[in-house]
Every structure is written in structure tokens, then in C-alpha cells.
Design a protein around this motif. Sequence first.
Motif, PDB file in Angstrom:
ATOM      1  N   TRP A   1       0.925  -1.128   0.018  1.00  0.00           N
ATOM      2  CA  TRP A   1       0.085   0.028  -0.054  1.00  0.00           C
ATOM      3  C   TRP A   1       0.986   1.348  -0.032  1.00  0.00           C
ATOM      4  O   TRP A   1       1.665   1.265   0.606  1.00  0.00           O
ATOM      5  CB  TRP A   1      -0.980   0.115   1.407  1.00  0.00           C
ATOM      6  N   MET A   2       0.606   2.021  -1.028  1.00  0.00           N
ATOM      7  CA  MET A   2       1.144   3.404  -0.828  1.00  0.00           C
ATOM      8  C   MET A   2       0.253   4.247  -0.173  1.00  0.00           C
ATOM      9  O   MET A   2      -0.650   4.777  -0.552  1.00  0.00           O
ATOM     10  CB  MET A   2       1.451   3.885  -2.418  1.00  0.00           C
ATOM     11  N   LEU A   3       0.611   4.651   0.997  1.00  0.00           N
ATOM     12  CA  LEU A   3      -0.217   5.466   2.060  1.00  0.00           C
ATOM     13  C   LEU A   3       0.021   6.856   1.921  1.00  0.00           C
ATOM     14  O   LEU A   3       1.009   7.523   1.771  1.00  0.00           O
ATOM     15  CB  LEU A   3      -0.174   5.121   3.470  1.00  0.00           C
ATOM     16  N   ASP A   4      -1.149   7.715   1.596  1.00  0.00           N
ATOM     17  CA  ASP A   4      -1.075   8.959   1.824  1.00  0.00           C
ATOM     18  C   ASP A   4      -2.120   9.359   3.158  1.00  0.00           C
ATOM     19  O   ASP A   4      -2.451   8.472   3.921  1.00  0.00           O
ATOM     20  CB  ASP A   4      -1.596   9.666   0.658  1.00  0.00           C
ATOM     21  N   ASN A   5      -2.369  10.758   3.634  1.00  0.00           N
ATOM     22  CA  ASN A   5      -2.932  11.091   4.806  1.00  0.00           C
ATOM     23  C   ASN A   5      -4.267  10.291   4.961  1.00  0.00           C
ATOM     24  O   ASN A   5      -4.359   9.711   6.003  1.00  0.00           O
ATOM     25  CB  ASN A   5      -3.309  12.573   5.066  1.00  0.00           C
ATOM     26  N   ASP A   6      -5.117  10.224   4.088  1.00  0.00           N
ATOM     27  CA  ASP A   6      -6.268   9.442   4.147  1.00  0.00           C
ATOM     28  C   ASP A   6      -6.562   8.593   3.063  1.00  0.00           C
ATOM     29  O   ASP A   6      -7.958   8.350   2.781  1.00  0.00           O
ATOM     30  CB  ASP A   6      -7.364  10.613   4.500  1.00  0.00           C
ATOM     31  N   SER A   7      -5.522   8.139   2.529  1.00  0.00           N
ATOM     32  CA  SER A   7      -6.076   7.392   1.137  1.00  0.00           C
ATOM     33  C   SER A   7      -4.848   6.413   0.672  1.00  0.00           C
ATOM     34  O   SER A   7      -3.822   6.412   1.811  1.00  0.00           O
ATOM     35  CB  SER A   7      -6.096   8.350  -0.239  1.00  0.00           C
ATOM     36  N   ALA A   8      -5.224   5.467   0.055  1.00  0.00           N
ATOM     37  CA  ALA A   8      -4.052   4.420  -0.165  1.00  0.00           C
ATOM     38  C   ALA A   8      -4.098   3.892  -1.494  1.00  0.00           C
ATOM     39  O   ALA A   8      -5.310   3.659  -2.251  1.00  0.00           O
ATOM     40  CB  ALA A   8      -3.968   3.355   0.651  1.00  0.00           C
TER      41      ALA A   8
ATOM     42  N   ALA B   1       2.003  11.507  -5.391  1.00  0.00           N
ATOM     43  CA  ALA B   1       1.729  11.305  -6.943  1.00  0.00           C
ATOM     44  C   ALA B   1       0.835  10.373  -7.288  1.00  0.00           C
ATOM     45  O   ALA B   1      -0.264  10.461  -7.739  1.00  0.00           O
ATOM     46  CB  ALA B   1       3.069  11.171  -7.907  1.00  0.00           C
ATOM     47  N   MET B   2       1.160   8.962  -6.707  1.00  0.00           N
ATOM     48  CA  MET B   2       0.313   7.872  -7.115  1.00  0.00           C
ATOM     49  C   MET B   2      -1.249   8.024  -6.418  1.00  0.00           C
ATOM     50  O   MET B   2      -2.208   7.956  -6.989  1.00  0.00           O
ATOM     51  CB  MET B   2       0.907   6.573  -6.467  1.00  0.00           C
ATOM     52  N   ASN B   3      -1.162   8.718  -5.193  1.00  0.00           N
ATOM     53  CA  ASN B   3      -2.532   8.986  -4.539  1.00  0.00           C
ATOM     54  C   ASN B   3      -3.271  10.152  -5.296  1.00  0.00           C
ATOM     55  O   ASN B   3      -4.419   9.785  -5.389  1.00  0.00           O
ATOM     56  CB  ASN B   3      -2.170   9.340  -3.098  1.00  0.00           C
ATOM     57  N   ASP B   4      -2.567  10.962  -5.882  1.00  0.00           N
ATOM     58  CA  ASP B   4      -3.236  11.942  -6.546  1.00  0.00           C
ATOM     59  C   ASP B   4      -3.878  11.760  -7.836  1.00  0.00           C
ATOM     60  O   ASP B   4      -4.882  11.956  -8.082  1.00  0.00           O
ATOM     61  CB  ASP B   4      -2.290  13.386  -6.687  1.00  0.00           C
ATOM     62  N   LEU B   5      -2.966  11.020  -8.637  1.00  0.00           N
ATOM     63  CA  LEU B   5      -3.519  10.321  -9.764  1.00  0.00           C
ATOM     64  C   LEU B   5      -4.454   9.205  -9.718  1.00  0.00           C
ATOM     65  O   LEU B   5      -5.531   9.574 -10.320  1.00  0.00           O
ATOM     66  CB  LEU B   5      -2.166   9.543 -10.603  1.00  0.00           C
ATOM     67  N   ALA B   6      -4.527   8.607  -8.869  1.00  0.00           N
ATOM     68  CA  ALA B   6      -5.676   7.449  -8.700  1.00  0.00           C
ATOM     69  C   ALA B   6      -6.948   8.301  -8.196  1.00  0.00           C
ATOM     70  O   ALA B   6      -7.942   7.802  -8.600  1.00  0.00           O
ATOM     71  CB  ALA B   6      -5.222   6.466  -7.363  1.00  0.00           C
ATOM     72  N   PHE B   7      -6.630   9.270  -7.341  1.00  0.00           N
ATOM     73  CA  PHE B   7      -7.978  10.064  -6.755  1.00  0.00           C
ATOM     74  C   PHE B   7      -8.573  10.543  -8.204  1.00  0.00           C
ATOM     75  O   PHE B   7      -9.881  10.530  -8.318  1.00  0.00           O
ATOM     76  CB  PHE B   7      -7.499  11.145  -6.005  1.00  0.00           C
ATOM     77  N   LYS B   8      -7.581  11.247  -9.022  1.00  0.00           N
ATOM     78  CA  LYS B   8      -8.325  11.845 -10.326  1.00  0.00           C
ATOM     79  C   LYS B   8      -8.895  10.778 -11.353  1.00  0.00           C
ATOM     80  O   LYS B   8     -10.052  11.035 -11.800  1.00  0.00           O
ATOM     81  CB  LYS B   8      -7.247  12.668 -10.954  1.00  0.00           C
ATOM     82  N   TYR B   9      -8.241   9.509 -11.164  1.00  0.00           N
ATOM     83  CA  TYR B   9      -8.497   8.599 -12.162  1.00  0.00           C
ATOM     84  C   TYR B   9      -9.790   7.956 -11.823  1.00  0.00           C
ATOM     85  O   TYR B   9     -10.810   7.596 -12.688  1.00  0.00           O
ATOM     86  CB  TYR B   9      -7.567   7.482 -12.239  1.00  0.00           C
ATOM     87  N   PHE B  10     -10.033   7.913 -10.525  1.00  0.00           N
ATOM     88  CA  PHE B  10     -11.298   7.102 -10.020  1.00  0.00           C
ATOM     89  C   PHE B  10     -12.478   7.946  -9.899  1.00  0.00           C
ATOM     90  O   PHE B  10     -13.712   7.712  -9.638  1.00  0.00           O
ATOM     91  CB  PHE B  10     -11.016   6.461  -8.767  1.00  0.00           C
TER      92      PHE B  10
END
Lengths: 93, 438
Positions: free
Chosen positions: B80-87, B388-397
Motif C-alpha cells: 500500500w502506498m499510503l497518503d494521509n487518508d488514502s491508499a 503522486a500515485m495517490n493524487d493520480l488515482a484520486f483523479k482517475y477514479f
Amino acid sequence: MGNFAKSDTNPLEYVKIIPDSKSHIFIKDDGICIEECENKPCTYYCPTRVFYWEDDSIKILYKRCIECGACPFGCPYDNIAWENPRGGYGVVY
Amino acid sequence: MGNDRYDVVVVGAGPAGSSAALLMANNNLSVAMLERGPYPGSKNMSGGTIASMPFQEILPEYWNIDGIPLERKIVSDELWMLDNDSAVKMGFSGKKFGYAPYNKFSILRYKFDKWYADQAVAAGAKLFNNCLAIDLVYHKTGLLSKKVDGVVLEGGDIIHADLVVLAEGSSAALTQKIGLRQRLNPADMTLYVKEVLELPSGKIEERFSLEGDEGAVIGMVGYPTSPAIGKGGIWTNKDSLSIVVGAYLNQIVNKGLNPLQLMERFKSHPMIKKLIEGAKPIKYLAHTIPKGGFKKIPTLVDDGVIVVGDAAEMISGRRGIDLAMITGKFAAEAAAQACALDDYSRETLSSYVKRIKGSFFYENMRKGKNVEEYFNTYQDSDFLITKAMNDLAFKYFKQDLENNKIRLRKMIEELKNMQPLQKTGKDLLYGLQNWEVW
């Protein structure tokens, strides 16, 4: 520097330690702690807070030590001597 | 015990020491094994899994052996690549790993090491608990030459042996004392803290989507150790969870981090909190892992002495226990040869070094050298790539109102704003090499 907010939890509640009657951790030269060491990192990188600063010197609570092995290497002045506790003493996981 | 003589004395009864002692005893050598704690495993902490293939080299079909304290067979391995409140989650779950010969098992060292040392004892090795070796003794072999001839215990007793195997673990006091290992820098090691949290097995299976004695491992980067390069992790035991977090010691020191506080912060992450909810802490452990890698491998043999396991810096990525076992096996093979020749000189024992140089992990360690250097140069790479991965995934989904072309352009734009794309690619490449292992 990181966030120094300290938590109230005491993980030593779940640790069994058989303390020896004498310390296995020593400061080699108190003068270095006073004159050269600004941040006293041993007071925060130790996972059980064995070290604290009081009355112009580092105090050592060796009975809290769980033998992770970090302190002699983490000290920027190579000023901590750490030995294995005598056989049978110290932490028992 | 004073002035006893053995063929071999093994200092340390962890996975490396017990492997060596077991196989040497099988080869009919007389072996004394020294453990400084009240029992083997009493001082030990680890990433908590043993790999099946390497262990089978020592004990074939070990999972059938009576009383072996295996916790769960690992069928699910995630990162898991963890950000503050996402993964962002990657992983593999495979029922294949649920059947013999399995892939790996979770273990608790204070149970496993004890059992493993008992196997060596059953094979004929003699185990001394509460026994700390403080020095080596030498025997003159010529005008200027000498060979190791045993160990000195605290209190002054001596155990003589033709061969001393140093399996003393990460801190490696004797290996350093006799000059085989150079002093490590804080950049050459990681410091980990761990908690064992009691949780009923039913709950574990429910939360991690497991059946019966299946187990899961989740490795995590980013949030758990930010701003330092390190890892967090959580895995399943029979009726407990192990949770660890740790980072390079130099970064912990320089960035003012307290390991216990890292643990508290990690446990309060919304996605971790859910997994450990209601679980009761029963153990707190801490340990360093030698991460000096290829360039810090000590001198592995000298006249009458062999260094194995963590003491020999045999760590490659997240593999440590199995490398310890294999080096223990190599040491036993070299010892059998030396015993047959009745020659324990450095020349004869160097067959141990040859075996290591021919091993799969030596090649991995040689390659891993660049990864370690990279992370010491770019200490922000973990943070950048996770973000970067969390931001991208957020936008993607995210279901928004823009057409795909614009969406893609915006995503690339955002990446470019962070740092050059090439560097992001490089961070990812090195990141994957670093995370591959735990």
C-alpha cells in the motif's frame, strides 16, 4: 525537526525486562553532550526513551532498554557505549 | 562447562546459528550453541515470515514436523502506498500459496526460534542459555600466526572449539571486536519498532478476507514513516496481528523522529485503525537491521572463525531470516569439509565465501547497492511517489464532468508540476526495487 508531541502510552507495560543491578549503557564523555551536541538525538530516537537530559548531563534509565542496538550508532558523536547485558538479564520477548 | 572442548561453538541461537548447529550435529560434529537470553528467541524481532523454499533446504517438509510454531500460511501479499487518508493498493492473492510446498508462513520469533534451536538440540547440539560470550581465545599456529580456538564467557570460563561460528545477530559485538566487521554508520541500518496486537482469529479472517489458517502481509510506504524513507507493515498471526514501522536510522536522527511516536501515528491512520480496532497490545519490540548492504559485508572467515546471518550483514531487501538460514547451512558445509581435512584455516573455510558468492542473494545484494545510494541521495523520493500515485488515482477514479482527453492532460500536468516526469519515473523504478522486499 519532526513533531515532538509525545504520547501518553507506555509501551513498556507489555515488555518483560529482567534488569541487572548495574547499567550496560554508558556515556563516554559528558563534556561532549554539553559542549558539542546540540539536539541530543538520543533523547528521541531511542524507542523506549532510555535517555533524558537533566542537570547538564544525559541520564540513562538502562532498565528501560529493550536492546534494539540503535543507540551507539545513532549518536552523532559516537559517545554512547552499549554492551550486551549479562547473560539472562535484559529484555525477554 | 569451563574448559570443555567441542568441534564447533556457535555464538547465537537465532535462525543462522540454529541452522548451522542443526546441520553440523547431523554431520556428527560436536556442537555447543550459546544463547545470551533465557531462551532462543527471547531477544529477537523480525519481519515475521519465513520463506518456504530456503527453509526446505534445511528441513524438508518442515510444515509436517510435530509442534512447529507456524502462525499462518501467507496467501495474500500487498503493498500500500499510503497518503494521509488514502491508499493506492497493489498485491497478489493466490490460493496456490495455500498448498504445500507453500510460499511463506508468518511466525513469532519468541516461539519459532525456541522450537528451531530444539531441533538442533534433538540432532545432538548442546544449547547453553543465559550464556554471553565476551571474547574469543586464540591458539598459536606459528611464529606470527594464530587461529581462533574458542570463546571466553563472562566470568572467565572458556569453551574451546576448532571452529567458532559467529551468529550473534545485528549488533555483532564479537565480529566487530575481532576486526572482521567495520563500524556501521547510521545510514547503514534501519530501526524498527513493532507491536503484537491480540485479536480473535475469526476477526482476523474477516478483516483480511482469509479462510482458516490463511494469512496476509501488507507492506506500506509513504505516510507511515514520512518524512523519512522507511516502511510500515501489518501481518496476521494465528490470533494476533503484528504491526511494524521503521526507517533509516540516520534519517530518524536527523529529522527528529521518535519511533514510538511513528508507531502511534501509523496506528491512527484511518485505514490502519480499522484493521486493528479492538486489538489489544501484548508486546512491544524494537530492533535494528543492518542495511549496509554489499559494501559493508564484513570479512566472512578467518582462521577458525566464520560469520553468518545478520552479523555478516546478510540482508537483501526484505529477506533476512532465510538468508540467515542459508548462510548457516553454508557454514555447516564448510565446517564438515574442514573437519574432514582437520584443517580450520582461512583457506579451507573460504569455501564458505565461495558458496555465498555463488548464491542468488549475493547477486541481489550487489545490485541493491545502487538502490540504497539512491535513497540516501533522494530522501524525498518515497514521499513524492506516494503523493503522486495517490493524487493520480484520486483523479482517475473520480467521476467528474470532463472528457477523457482533458482529464488525462490535467493528470500529466499535475505530475509535471511536482517534478520532471523523468525523475518521477526513476523514483518509481527505484521505489519498486526497494519495496520488492520488506
